[in-house]
Design a protein around this motif. Sequence first.
Motif, PDB file in Angstrom:
ATOM      1  N   GLY A   1       0.826  -1.205   0.000  1.00 36.75           N
ATOM      2  CA  GLY A   1       0.000   0.000   0.000  1.00 36.75           C
ATOM      3  C   GLY A   1       0.857   1.250   0.000  1.00 36.75           C
ATOM      4  N   PHE A   2       1.954   1.203   0.726  1.00 36.72           N
ATOM      5  CA  PHE A   2       2.840   2.359   0.801  1.00 36.72           C
ATOM      6  C   PHE A   2       3.443   2.665  -0.569  1.00 36.72           C
ATOM      7  CE2 PHE A   2       7.215   3.960   1.703  1.00 36.72           C
ATOM      8  CZ  PHE A   2       6.841   5.217   2.146  1.00 36.72           C
ATOM      9  N   VAL A   3       3.889   1.597  -1.249  1.00 36.00           N
ATOM     10  CA  VAL A   3       4.496   1.816  -2.567  1.00 36.00           C
ATOM     11  C   VAL A   3       3.435   2.325  -3.555  1.00 36.00           C
ATOM     12  CG1 VAL A   3       5.663   0.690  -4.508  1.00 36.00           C
ATOM     13  CG2 VAL A   3       6.326   0.154  -2.174  1.00 36.00           C
ATOM     14  N   ARG A   4       2.214   1.814  -3.436  1.00 33.48           N
ATOM     15  CA  ARG A   4       1.148   2.356  -4.298  1.00 33.48           C
ATOM     16  C   ARG A   4       0.933   3.831  -3.997  1.00 33.48           C
ATOM     17  NH1 ARG A   4      -4.176   0.557  -4.362  1.00 33.48           N
ATOM     18  NH2 ARG A   4      -4.197   1.750  -6.273  1.00 33.48           N
ATOM     19  N   GLY A   5       0.980   4.177  -2.704  1.00 27.11           N
ATOM     20  CA  GLY A   5       0.852   5.593  -2.321  1.00 27.11           C
ATOM     21  C   GLY A   5       1.968   6.424  -2.921  1.00 27.11           C
ATOM     22  N   LEU A   6       3.206   5.904  -2.828  1.00 25.82           N
ATOM     23  CA  LEU A   6       4.348   6.624  -3.407  1.00 25.82           C
ATOM     24  C   LEU A   6       4.123   6.857  -4.892  1.00 25.82           C
ATOM     25  CD1 LEU A   6       7.574   4.944  -1.946  1.00 25.82           C
ATOM     26  CD2 LEU A   6       6.593   7.163  -1.348  1.00 25.82           C
ATOM     27  N   HIS A   7       3.636   5.820  -5.563  1.00 27.39           N
ATOM     28  CA  HIS A   7       3.462   5.919  -7.010  1.00 27.39           C
ATOM     29  C   HIS A   7       2.380   6.951  -7.344  1.00 27.39           C
ATOM     30  CE1 HIS A   7       4.603   4.309 -10.881  1.00 27.39           C
ATOM     31  NE2 HIS A   7       3.337   4.198 -11.241  1.00 27.39           N
TER      32      HIS A   7
END
Length: 479
Positions: free
Chosen positions: A88-94
């Motif tokens: 979820g964090f990486v999706r947020g970053l993206h």
Amino acid sequence: MKRATRVAGWLYDRAGIAPLHRFIREHKIPPGVGRTRKGWFYVFGPALLFVFLLQVVTGTALALHYIPSPVHAWDSLQHLNAEVAWGGFVRGLHFFGASAMVVLVFAHMARVFLTGSYKYPRELNWISGVVLLYLVMAMAFTGQLLRWDEDGVSTVAVAASIAARTPVLGEPLRELILRGDSIGGGTLTAFYALHVIVLPLLIFAVIGIHIYLVLRNGVSEPPEAGRPVDPRTYRSWYRKHRTEGGSTYWPDAAGREMIFVAVVYTIIFVSALVFGPQGPGPPPDPAALEAIPDPDWFFLWYYSLIWYKPPVLDELVLLWLPLLLVPVLLALPVAFGAGERAPSRRPWAVFLVAGSFTIWLTLTAVGMRPYWVPDFETRPPDAAVVAEAPPDARLGSQVFFQRGCQYCHAVLGSGGSYGPDLTRTALRLPPEEITVRIIMGIGNMPAYQGVLSTQEIEVMLAYLRWAAEAAETDGIGGR
Ligand code: HEC
């Protein structure tokens, strides 16, 4: 230490890093770009490069888990959100990285435009930048569909129906976007290929050209009023100007670029931590009566425009504006390649940027207000108010609520405002006309033929009639 030097020396020798290293240290920049306050306006472009690299890294990580098929896409994102470590964090970053790119690309463009940096000899810098602008927006647009939720799918559906209005090419264009008659697996595969292969490769290539051009022509010096660009003398003047008062790229300009990149990265990381991933929202519903998109914020302004423009402006807004913008942007440096660069001598340029920004901000704000889409949070009409109505009108108020009319229409002060307030409609329109509008639909109002029974329409008519009378006598609600 000695070994480190030896390794470095080996690398210098074999890979030729020394010239690059020396180049960064010795590359000259004109006075004013280094350690002056004006230099801060020059940080947007480099920041774009670094955020793009972040997008490549996070995007690659996401691609390892994402399944580009209509059946699995939505689930694979849920899986990423809930079960993959840091998914979820990486999706947020993206997502926030994408947002940062859109913000930065426009900030960079506004800076270059305001300082007249697109003028001689940097016309091609501008033109390659325009290409990058469209590529970045295409990334944002294709990325949205990969989420495969209601909003992403309906946003693309609306875009395809707009493209279908192009003269002559309309229908082929629509089918090209959708890869078929309607949005489906073909569309998703094509958008995925564009998003992860085609567009990134193009962006890499054009960034390469763009940076090469910046190096070749030199960073534009901060403009000064009364010092117009003259193509005959500019290059020799610039070289002299840069040698005399200038400094080196490292550390003067590079240092502050690093500071700015750190700030942007911090904002992206904190946003991803605090807000988490964006969606996916509810899965797309093919049976939905009407596709009303709620696109990502970077496209909200355009969709606000679509919904709010008067119908007579349809062709202009939907078709000619986006079509004409491309040649206008490309022709700008050629048409205005010389002359004053200082914003103080180009009031129309300042006016254009300020005007565009204001319009963009207004349209986005309007798009964010819940009422431009149906308002699914509305409550039923106030029980105390409806309690005074005769039984059939009371029943009508319930049908009106249950059938979702109040998502779009207010009556007696409660309900959404996507469609007109219906409180006094019964005074203006005879019942048959109201019935026709409900059954056949009109404009953005969906048709309810076959959805509502005659009885349901009857009681709603009674409700609207009663509401109109109540509004007249008690002066409550409505316009
Ligand atoms: C998706 C939003 C939406 C929903 C749901 C909706 N409407 Fe509408 N309605 C509109 C819009 C938009 C218009 C204005 C259309 C136009 O004039 O272009 C409209 C127009 C109307 C009109 C004509 C108003 C006038 O002054 O001309 C009536 C009557 C009406 N709607 C009744 C209903 C009823 C009854 C329902 C529920 C069965 C309903 N609407 C559901 C969006 C909606």
